[in-house]
Write a protein that holds these residues in place. Structure first.
Motif, short mmCIF file in Angstrom:
data_model
loop_
_atom_site.label_atom_id
_atom_site.label_comp_id
_atom_site.label_asym_id
_atom_site.label_seq_id
_atom_site.Cartn_x
_atom_site.Cartn_y
_atom_site.Cartn_z
N CYS A 192 71.11 27.09 57.17
CA CYS A 192 69.90 26.30 57.40
C CYS A 192 68.89 26.36 56.26
CB CYS A 192 69.22 26.74 58.70
SG CYS A 192 68.40 28.35 58.55
N CYS A 222 69.97 35.17 61.41
CA CYS A 222 68.96 34.27 60.84
C CYS A 222 67.99 33.89 61.96
CB CYS A 222 69.63 33.02 60.27
SG CYS A 222 68.45 31.77 59.75
N CYS A 225 68.48 29.76 62.58
CA CYS A 225 69.68 29.10 63.10
C CYS A 225 70.66 30.05 63.77
CB CYS A 225 70.39 28.33 62.00
SG CYS A 225 71.23 29.39 60.81
#
Ligand code: FE
Length: 236
Positions: A192, A222, A225
């Motif tokens: 992302c 993350c 995402c």
């Protein structure tokens, strides 16, 4: 006011796709729902900035692919966090074409619907498209669909900025980092593009400001995402 209130609304997660003048694109949506049974109609809410939004207005067609519960962060990252203006999202994933020629994502999806646009409403940042279902198919009878709650709570995913459910985060915690933390290597998520900055850490996940990327626990994900630590690379 407690913005957690909004997370009490429940959703699934889908890939909405279309094609126009030979250009295919798709995005991840949580807002897709059946509005009538006779005739079978669905509604989707699409950000005006989404490339797919323009293509749907041009083609008057769209498909909805229902993501399976174990859908990978790579697939969600590809369709949810990258723009079709920059890349061809269909280049590397399996899909079929519906009766009308619209692409239908089959990878890690359990069902699909092909729709003809019959109405639309401008709601400010988004357009609500109403489509009549002209074809549909079941890909996996026994697998569970991915819900937005599962995505948030188990996969630790968050909504991208273009999503109708995106909630602006609070001001970031001021880094109480040691003076040299600004010299630590930043890392970027390949899924992302989120950047991990050691000076800020990831306080929501218990990573204190000043924590080097190498010192983050291996099961950290993350914060945008949900991709794993192995999906990050040093930022150049
Ligand atoms: Fe990410």
């Amino acid at each position: 006011m407690n913005t957690e209130t909004f997370f009490k609304l429940t959703y699934g997660l889908y890939i909405i796709s279309t094609s126009s003048h030979g250009k295919m694109n798709g995005y991840v949506a949580n807002t897709a729902f059946q509005v009538t049974a006779e005739p079978p109609q669905v509604a989707i809410s699409c950000n005006k900035d989404n490339f797919t939004s323009h293509l749907i207005e041009e083609s008057g067609l769209f498909s909805i692919s229902v993501l399976e519960e174990q859908a990978s962060s790579e697939l969600i990252g590809l369709f949810g966090y990258k723009s079709g203006k920059d890349i061809n999202k269909f280049e590397s994933i399996p899909y079929v074409k519906g009766k009308t020629g619209v692409p239908i994502v089959t990878k890690e999806c359990i069902a699909w619907f092909e729709c003809k646009l019959i109405n639309q409403m401008d709601v400010g940042s988004h357009i609500v498209f109403i489509g009549e279902i002209i074809d549909f198919g079941l890909l996996h009878e026994t697998k569970e669909p991915l819900t937005y709650a599962y995505y948030r709570n188990v996969k630790k995913g968050k909504a991208p900025k273009n999503a109708p459910t995106y909630i602006k985060p609070e001001e970031p915690v001021v880094a109480s980092a040691k003076s040299d933390s600004s010299r630590l290597q930043k890392y970027q998520c390949l899924v992302c593009d989120h950047i991990y900055d050691p000076a800020e850490g990831d306080p929501d996940s218990g990573i204190l400001p000043g924590t080097a990327f190498e010192d983050i626990p291996d099961d950290w994900m993350c914060p945008v995402c949900g991709a794993g630590k192995e999906d990050f690379e040093p930022l150049r």
